[in-house]
Design a protein around this motif. Structure first.
Motif, mmCIF file in Angstrom:
data_model
loop_
_atom_site.group_PDB
_atom_site.id
_atom_site.type_symbol
_atom_site.label_atom_id
_atom_site.label_comp_id
_atom_site.label_asym_id
_atom_site.label_seq_id
_atom_site.Cartn_x
_atom_site.Cartn_y
_atom_site.Cartn_z
ATOM 1 N N TYR A 1 44.613 43.801 26.659
ATOM 2 C CA TYR A 1 44.995 44.687 26.083
ATOM 3 C C TYR A 1 43.912 46.078 26.237
ATOM 4 O O TYR A 1 42.624 45.961 26.050
ATOM 5 C CB TYR A 1 44.968 44.555 24.285
ATOM 6 C CG TYR A 1 45.721 45.479 23.671
ATOM 7 C CD1 TYR A 1 47.159 45.236 23.567
ATOM 8 C CD2 TYR A 1 45.050 46.571 22.693
ATOM 9 C CE1 TYR A 1 48.025 46.290 22.830
ATOM 10 C CE2 TYR A 1 45.877 47.094 22.265
ATOM 11 C CZ TYR A 1 47.189 46.982 22.021
ATOM 12 O OH TYR A 1 48.138 48.098 21.393
ATOM 13 N N ASP B 1 48.046 50.974 18.318
ATOM 14 C CA ASP B 1 48.847 50.162 17.534
ATOM 15 C C ASP B 1 48.537 48.765 17.332
ATOM 16 O O ASP B 1 48.620 47.709 18.072
ATOM 17 C CB ASP B 1 50.303 50.128 18.266
ATOM 18 C CG ASP B 1 51.411 49.427 17.660
ATOM 19 O OD1 ASP B 1 51.081 48.999 16.380
ATOM 20 O OD2 ASP B 1 52.429 49.359 18.043
ATOM 21 N N LEU B 2 47.985 48.601 15.938
ATOM 22 C CA LEU B 2 47.117 47.276 15.596
ATOM 23 C C LEU B 2 48.377 46.262 15.576
ATOM 24 O O LEU B 2 48.164 44.871 16.115
ATOM 25 C CB LEU B 2 46.419 47.358 14.361
ATOM 26 C CG LEU B 2 45.980 46.171 13.654
ATOM 27 C CD1 LEU B 2 44.906 45.369 14.565
ATOM 28 C CD2 LEU B 2 45.358 46.519 12.269
ATOM 29 N N TYR B 3 49.434 46.601 14.710
ATOM 30 C CA TYR B 3 50.511 45.650 14.497
ATOM 31 C C TYR B 3 51.179 45.056 15.620
ATOM 32 O O TYR B 3 51.553 43.992 15.926
ATOM 33 C CB TYR B 3 51.629 46.224 13.608
ATOM 34 C CG TYR B 3 50.959 46.516 12.298
ATOM 35 C CD1 TYR B 3 50.826 45.685 11.565
ATOM 36 C CD2 TYR B 3 50.598 47.772 11.937
ATOM 37 C CE1 TYR B 3 49.861 45.798 10.157
ATOM 38 C CE2 TYR B 3 50.250 47.883 10.599
ATOM 39 C CZ TYR B 3 49.989 47.146 9.706
ATOM 40 O OH TYR B 3 49.120 47.466 8.690
ATOM 41 N N GLY B 4 51.207 46.124 16.923
ATOM 42 C CA GLY B 4 51.921 45.791 18.002
ATOM 43 C C GLY B 4 51.160 44.782 18.794
ATOM 44 O O GLY B 4 51.577 43.702 19.428
ATOM 45 N N ASN C 1 48.700 42.967 17.597
ATOM 46 C CA ASN C 1 48.728 41.401 17.064
ATOM 47 C C ASN C 1 50.065 40.586 17.290
ATOM 48 O O ASN C 1 49.961 39.331 17.415
ATOM 49 C CB ASN C 1 48.568 41.746 15.371
ATOM 50 C CG ASN C 1 46.939 42.001 15.068
ATOM 51 O OD1 ASN C 1 46.147 42.070 15.821
ATOM 52 N ND2 ASN C 1 47.002 42.256 13.674
ATOM 53 N N ALA C 2 51.082 41.269 17.329
ATOM 54 C CA ALA C 2 52.459 40.692 17.823
ATOM 55 C C ALA C 2 52.240 40.134 19.226
ATOM 56 O O ALA C 2 52.796 39.074 19.341
ATOM 57 C CB ALA C 2 53.607 41.490 17.627
ATOM 58 N N GLU C 3 51.656 40.807 19.948
ATOM 59 C CA GLU C 3 51.450 40.409 21.513
ATOM 60 C C GLU C 3 50.438 39.189 21.483
ATOM 61 O O GLU C 3 50.599 38.302 22.286
ATOM 62 C CB GLU C 3 50.911 41.440 22.354
ATOM 63 C CG GLU C 3 51.956 42.621 22.419
ATOM 64 C CD GLU C 3 51.692 43.698 23.833
ATOM 65 O OE1 GLU C 3 51.124 43.161 24.465
ATOM 66 O OE2 GLU C 3 51.699 44.834 23.273
ATOM 67 N N GLU D 1 50.032 37.021 19.073
ATOM 68 C CA GLU D 1 50.904 35.822 18.582
ATOM 69 C C GLU D 1 51.677 35.204 19.539
ATOM 70 O O GLU D 1 51.896 34.076 19.735
ATOM 71 C CB GLU D 1 51.500 36.493 17.274
ATOM 72 C CG GLU D 1 50.723 36.607 16.113
ATOM 73 C CD GLU D 1 50.800 35.440 15.208
ATOM 74 O OE1 GLU D 1 50.856 34.396 15.764
ATOM 75 O OE2 GLU D 1 50.261 35.490 13.854
ATOM 76 N N GLN E 1 44.850 31.978 13.717
ATOM 77 C CA GLN E 1 44.377 32.564 12.723
ATOM 78 C C GLN E 1 42.768 33.100 13.025
ATOM 79 O O GLN E 1 42.509 34.120 12.943
ATOM 80 C CB GLN E 1 44.426 31.769 11.363
ATOM 81 C CG GLN E 1 45.704 31.545 11.004
ATOM 82 C CD GLN E 1 45.919 30.579 9.621
ATOM 83 O OE1 GLN E 1 44.982 29.754 9.418
ATOM 84 N NE2 GLN E 1 47.213 30.499 9.141
ATOM 85 N N LEU F 1 42.763 35.789 15.537
ATOM 86 C CA LEU F 1 43.372 36.998 14.945
ATOM 87 C C LEU F 1 42.069 37.842 14.255
ATOM 88 O O LEU F 1 41.822 39.136 14.086
ATOM 89 C CB LEU F 1 44.319 37.024 14.325
ATOM 90 C CG LEU F 1 45.853 36.834 14.931
ATOM 91 C CD1 LEU F 1 46.904 36.364 14.297
ATOM 92 C CD2 LEU F 1 45.985 38.014 15.947
ATOM 93 N N GLU G 1 40.173 41.230 14.646
ATOM 94 C CA GLU G 1 40.128 42.327 13.971
ATOM 95 C C GLU G 1 38.723 42.395 13.248
ATOM 96 O O GLU G 1 38.483 43.890 13.360
ATOM 97 C CB GLU G 1 40.718 41.576 12.469
ATOM 98 C CG GLU G 1 40.980 42.574 11.482
ATOM 99 C CD GLU G 1 41.677 42.284 10.134
ATOM 100 O OE1 GLU G 1 41.287 42.844 8.956
ATOM 101 O OE2 GLU G 1 42.188 41.187 10.256
#
Length: 365
Positions: free
Chosen positions: A244, A252-255, A257-259, A261, A275, A278, A282
């Motif tokens: 990344y 895009d923090l949420y995007g 994190n989804a990748e 996951e 967990q 992540l 963070e």
């Protein structure tokens, strides 16, 4: 058992398969891996004539099934296919799903078909679900029923098209266990899969497909440990790593994190490990935030199946910066959290870049 020569497939002007030649012996388990869109599923569908090949020859037990005189229905009874979407009849019970084929196509009596189906449901661990309907089953249970239904037709060859891709990670292992059982019993199988650990464990040979052809083949050890060709090496390395790039503080923090996951799911990592990973990412990004306006940051997460280890590398441009030596950093709590979740932290200055390597503590089983 299966001999394929110069197989090709086009959809209009789109060439999906080109000059595929391979032999599969009786009792062999072949795993087919490769990037999406390289013709893996189409390859299986051509073998079973669900998609008609544009050229080449497919011999099953010495019979060219592309010959207009070939009895395709009879040949297909030797070969069955398990799909990623289960394809069970929703209006029939589990038992009825298993018996309809043997009664109508093999001529078995209903009592014989039911007796055989009960044995197959025991094999896949679902004997108690004989009277249930598909919508009463979990995804993993549906796929095991689909495998049992396939076995009810007494095939000599089973083709699996991504049998676990539609399943939650918690359900993957139950389906793979059934396929492993079939492999031990000597069933001839060709499996398109993204489960690399499974492919390494269960296969006699692994085919790496790219650009519509078999780019490289070999034993699991050869493909996963010593791939000879550049694209194979790149693919094997990519599936074990997540990259990344952060070029601005407004990433895009949420995007991201989804990748992460999704990467963890593909590696079937324990929930606690996900967990922790992540949380480390963070906290690290919080520490890097003051520098993101003037420097770019590249993050690589790598997983080693053999060592069962997970590491995170942060590379930043600009002047020398070792976050863990800088006493001026304000977030002492973040540093404490990161150190508590890692086995080691190593900083290097490589040219004009800073490289920080974090190895997570051993995974919680």
């Amino acid at each position: 058992m299966i001999k394929i020569e110069h197989l090709s497939k086009k959809f209009g002007d789109l060439v999906v398969l080109r000059d595929v030649t391979i032999e599969i012996k009786s009792g062999e388990v072949i795993s087919i891996i490769g990037p999406s869109g390289t013709g893996k599923s189409t390859f299986l569908r051509c073998i079973n004539l669900l998609d008609r090949p544009s050229g080449g020859a497919i011999h099953i037990d010495g019979v060219n099934i592309l010959d207009p005189k070939a009895d395709v229905s009879k040949i297909r009874q030797k070969m069955n296919m398990v799909f990623q979407s289960f394809n069970l009849f929703a209006h029939l019970s589990v038992m009825e799903n298993l018996t309809i084929g043997p009664v109508k196509l093999l001529g078995l009596s209903r009592s014989d078909a039911e007796r055989k189906s009960r044995d197959l449901l025991k094999l896949v661990g679902l004997a108690e679900k004989a009277g249930s309907y598909p919508d009463e089953l979990s995804g993993g249970q549906k796929q095991r029923v689909a495998i049992a239904r396939c076995m009810a037709m007494e095939p000599r060859i089973i083709l699996f098209d991504e049998p676990t891709s539609a399943l939650d990670p918690t359900m993957v292992s139950e389906v793979l266990s059934v396929i492993r059982r079939l492999a031990k019993d000597g069933m001839t199988m060709a499996i398109v899969t993204h489960e690399m650990d499974f492919a390494r464990d269960v296969s006699n040979r692994v085919l790496y497909m790219d650009e519509g052809c078999i780019y490289e083949e070999g034993t699991p050890e050869e493909i996963f440990e010593r791939p000879q060709k550049e694209k194979t090496r790149a693919f094997i390395n990519r599936i074990r790593s997540f990259h990344y790039h952060i070029g601005t503080p407004d990433y895009d923090l949420y995007g991201m994190n989804a990748e992460i996951e999704m990467f963890c799911e593909k590696q079937i990592l324990p929930m606690k490990t996900r967990q922790n990973l992540l949380l480390i990412v963070e906290e690290m990004l919080q520490l890097y935030t003051p520098w993101l306006r003037t420097a770019h940051l590249d993050m690589t997460i790598s997983y080693s199946e053999k060592k069962e280890s997970l590491e995170v590398v942060f590379e930043s441009s600009g002047s020398a910066l070792n976050l863990f030596d800088n006493a001026q950093l304000p977030d002492e709590l973040g540093l404490t959290i990161i150190k508590s979740l890692t086995e080691s932290i190593d900083y290097q200055r490589l040219g004009d870049k800073n490289r920080l390597l974090l190895i997570l503590k051993k995974m919680v089983k």
